[in-house]
Write a protein that holds these residues in place. Sequence first.
Motif, PDB file in Angstrom:
ATOM      1  N   ASP A   1      47.372  46.253  11.246  1.00 14.97           N
ATOM      2  CA  ASP A   1      48.445  45.676  12.048  1.00 14.97           C
ATOM      3  C   ASP A   1      47.842  44.863  13.195  1.00 14.97           C
ATOM      4  O   ASP A   1      47.051  45.388  13.982  1.00 14.97           O
ATOM      5  N   VAL A   2      48.213  43.608  13.276  1.00 11.49           N
ATOM      6  CA  VAL A   2      47.716  42.710  14.322  1.00 11.49           C
ATOM      7  C   VAL A   2      48.889  42.362  15.228  1.00 11.49           C
ATOM      8  O   VAL A   2      49.892  41.813  14.765  1.00 11.49           O
ATOM      9  N   ALA A   3      48.749  42.693  16.500  1.00 12.62           N
ATOM     10  CA  ALA A   3      49.826  42.421  17.446  1.00 12.62           C
ATOM     11  C   ALA A   3      49.967  40.922  17.690  1.00 12.62           C
ATOM     12  O   ALA A   3      48.974  40.181  17.662  1.00 12.62           O
ATOM     13  N   MET A   4      51.195  40.490  17.915  1.00  8.64           N
ATOM     14  CA  MET A   4      51.435  39.091  18.238  1.00  8.64           C
ATOM     15  C   MET A   4      50.623  38.731  19.483  1.00  8.64           C
ATOM     16  O   MET A   4      50.467  39.546  20.396  1.00  8.64           O
ATOM     17  N   ALA A   5      50.090  37.544  19.505  1.00  8.98           N
ATOM     18  CA  ALA A   5      49.313  37.006  20.635  1.00  8.98           C
ATOM     19  C   ALA A   5      47.958  37.684  20.799  1.00  8.98           C
ATOM     20  O   ALA A   5      47.376  37.648  21.879  1.00  8.98           O
ATOM     21  N   THR A   6      47.442  38.304  19.734  1.00  7.82           N
ATOM     22  CA  THR A   6      46.090  38.862  19.799  1.00  7.82           C
ATOM     23  C   THR A   6      45.108  37.717  20.041  1.00  7.82           C
ATOM     24  O   THR A   6      45.133  36.719  19.322  1.00  7.82           O
ATOM     25  N   PRO A   7      44.236  37.844  21.041  1.00  5.82           N
ATOM     26  CA  PRO A   7      43.273  36.767  21.312  1.00  5.82           C
ATOM     27  C   PRO A   7      42.309  36.561  20.138  1.00  5.82           C
ATOM     28  O   PRO A   7      41.969  37.514  19.432  1.00  5.82           O
ATOM     29  N   ASN A   8      41.883  35.328  19.936  1.00  6.79           N
ATOM     30  CA  ASN A   8      40.969  35.000  18.842  1.00  6.79           C
ATOM     31  C   ASN A   8      39.751  35.901  18.820  1.00  6.79           C
ATOM     32  O   ASN A   8      39.320  36.343  17.748  1.00  6.79           O
ATOM     33  N   GLU A   9      39.168  36.171  19.965  1.00  7.84           N
ATOM     34  CA  GLU A   9      37.934  36.962  20.015  1.00  7.84           C
ATOM     35  C   GLU A   9      38.144  38.419  19.608  1.00  7.84           C
ATOM     36  O   GLU A   9      37.186  39.127  19.318  1.00  7.84           O
ATOM     37  N   LYS A  10      39.375  38.886  19.546  1.00  5.70           N
ATOM     38  CA  LYS A  10      39.660  40.259  19.119  1.00  5.70           C
ATOM     39  C   LYS A  10      40.247  40.337  17.711  1.00  5.70           C
ATOM     40  O   LYS A  10      40.333  41.414  17.139  1.00  5.70           O
ATOM     41  N   ALA A  11      40.638  39.203  17.162  1.00  2.00           N
ATOM     42  CA  ALA A  11      41.291  39.186  15.850  1.00  2.00           C
ATOM     43  C   ALA A  11      40.374  39.706  14.751  1.00  2.00           C
ATOM     44  O   ALA A  11      40.816  40.404  13.836  1.00  2.00           O
ATOM     45  N   GLY A  12      39.088  39.407  14.810  1.00  2.00           N
ATOM     46  CA  GLY A  12      38.140  39.850  13.789  1.00  2.00           C
ATOM     47  C   GLY A  12      38.061  41.358  13.657  1.00  2.00           C
ATOM     48  O   GLY A  12      37.738  41.875  12.584  1.00  2.00           O
ATOM     49  N   ASN A  13      38.370  42.082  14.719  1.00  2.00           N
ATOM     50  CA  ASN A  13      38.349  43.549  14.674  1.00  2.00           C
ATOM     51  C   ASN A  13      39.410  44.116  13.750  1.00  2.00           C
ATOM     52  O   ASN A  13      39.345  45.277  13.363  1.00  2.00           O
ATOM     53  N   HIS A  14      40.393  43.305  13.397  1.00  4.88           N
ATOM     54  CA  HIS A  14      41.486  43.767  12.541  1.00  4.88           C
ATOM     55  C   HIS A  14      41.218  43.528  11.057  1.00  4.88           C
ATOM     56  O   HIS A  14      41.970  44.008  10.216  1.00  4.88           O
ATOM     57  N   ILE A  15      40.162  42.792  10.721  1.00  6.47           N
ATOM     58  CA  ILE A  15      39.843  42.521   9.316  1.00  6.47           C
ATOM     59  C   ILE A  15      39.271  43.786   8.681  1.00  6.47           C
ATOM     60  O   ILE A  15      38.320  44.361   9.182  1.00  6.47           O
ATOM     61  N   LYS A  16      39.871  44.196   7.566  1.00 12.57           N
ATOM     62  CA  LYS A  16      39.418  45.391   6.856  1.00 12.57           C
ATOM     63  C   LYS A  16      38.757  45.059   5.534  1.00 12.57           C
ATOM     64  O   LYS A  16      37.795  45.696   5.141  1.00 12.57           O
ATOM     65  N   LEU A  17      39.281  44.083   4.791  1.00 12.84           N
ATOM     66  CA  LEU A  17      38.746  43.742   3.474  1.00 12.84           C
ATOM     67  C   LEU A  17      38.859  42.243   3.226  1.00 12.84           C
ATOM     68  O   LEU A  17      39.734  41.578   3.782  1.00 12.84           O
ATOM     69  N   LEU A  18      37.998  41.746   2.364  1.00 13.07           N
ATOM     70  CA  LEU A  18      38.075  40.388   1.831  1.00 13.07           C
ATOM     71  C   LEU A  18      38.174  40.502   0.323  1.00 13.07           C
ATOM     72  O   LEU A  18      37.534  41.374  -0.273  1.00 13.07           O
ATOM     73  N   MET A  19      38.962  39.638  -0.310  1.00 11.17           N
ATOM     74  CA  MET A  19      39.050  39.677  -1.763  1.00 11.17           C
ATOM     75  C   MET A  19      39.441  38.322  -2.308  1.00 11.17           C
ATOM     76  O   MET A  19      40.125  37.557  -1.641  1.00 11.17           O
ATOM     77  N   PRO A  20      38.984  38.024  -3.522  1.00  9.04           N
ATOM     78  CA  PRO A  20      39.458  36.801  -4.186  1.00  9.04           C
ATOM     79  C   PRO A  20      40.903  37.011  -4.612  1.00  9.04           C
ATOM     80  O   PRO A  20      41.328  38.123  -4.890  1.00  9.04           O
ATOM     81  N   LEU A  21      41.650  35.927  -4.657  1.00  6.33           N
ATOM     82  CA  LEU A  21      43.061  36.011  -4.999  1.00  6.33           C
ATOM     83  C   LEU A  21      43.446  34.781  -5.794  1.00  6.33           C
ATOM     84  O   LEU A  21      43.083  33.672  -5.426  1.00  6.33           O
ATOM     85  N   VAL A  22      44.125  34.982  -6.883  1.00  3.07           N
ATOM     86  CA  VAL A  22      44.697  33.867  -7.630  1.00  3.07           C
ATOM     87  C   VAL A  22      46.194  34.017  -7.547  1.00  3.07           C
ATOM     88  O   VAL A  22      46.746  35.070  -7.846  1.00  3.07           O
ATOM     89  N   ARG A  23      46.834  32.977  -7.081  1.00  2.00           N
ATOM     90  CA  ARG A  23      48.272  32.999  -6.893  1.00  2.00           C
ATOM     91  C   ARG A  23      48.883  31.896  -7.727  1.00  2.00           C
ATOM     92  O   ARG A  23      48.348  30.813  -7.825  1.00  2.00           O
ATOM     93  N   ARG A  24      50.006  32.178  -8.339  1.00  2.00           N
ATOM     94  CA  ARG A  24      50.680  31.126  -9.100  1.00  2.00           C
ATOM     95  C   ARG A  24      51.923  30.698  -8.391  1.00  2.00           C
ATOM     96  O   ARG A  24      52.405  31.291  -7.491  1.00  2.00           O
TER      97      ARG A  24
END
Length: 171
Positions: free
Chosen positions: A148-171
């Motif tokens: 959960d990322v709060a509205m107006a989270t500063p850029n320098e703190k946003a990276g702390n909220h990343i948990k996973l990266l994954m490839p995605l194919v969307r149609r």
Amino acid sequence: MKLASLKHRRDGKLILVSRDLTQAVDASDIALTLQDALDEWDTLSPLLQARYEALNDNNIGERFPFNPADCESPLPRAFQWADGSAYVNHVELVRKARGAEMPESFWTDPLMYQGVSDKFIGPRDSIELCDEAWGCDFEAEIAVITDDVAMATPNEKAGNHIKLLMPLVRR
């Protein structure tokens, strides 16, 4: 750590996949689904990491051969997604196909839109089309899964909220 969701019920069943993508182990006793794991990430991710390391160190007996065709999308459904369009030429082609002109500002101003998900398809699933004559469009993207990322989270703190990266194919 490599996570995957086996096809099981509506939201899959969480497994861990070996570094070399040849073996897997059930993780549903830790979290039934990837969404369950994300909901309790701070508590459950160390348990998942320990099992992942045991799998890669050949210190776990319940492993099985990994087959991507048996998998759902890692998150078969998501509460929402936000798409930042980095490929403006793709946006231009899609708009032209609809007979719409692309505003000149799209070349300079970031484009982002939000959507909801009823179903993402698995990595080896067929892309279903009602009629191929309508044309089809699909794109590969990188999904950044956050807590959960709060509205107006500063850029320098946003990276702390990343948990996973994954490839995605969307149609």
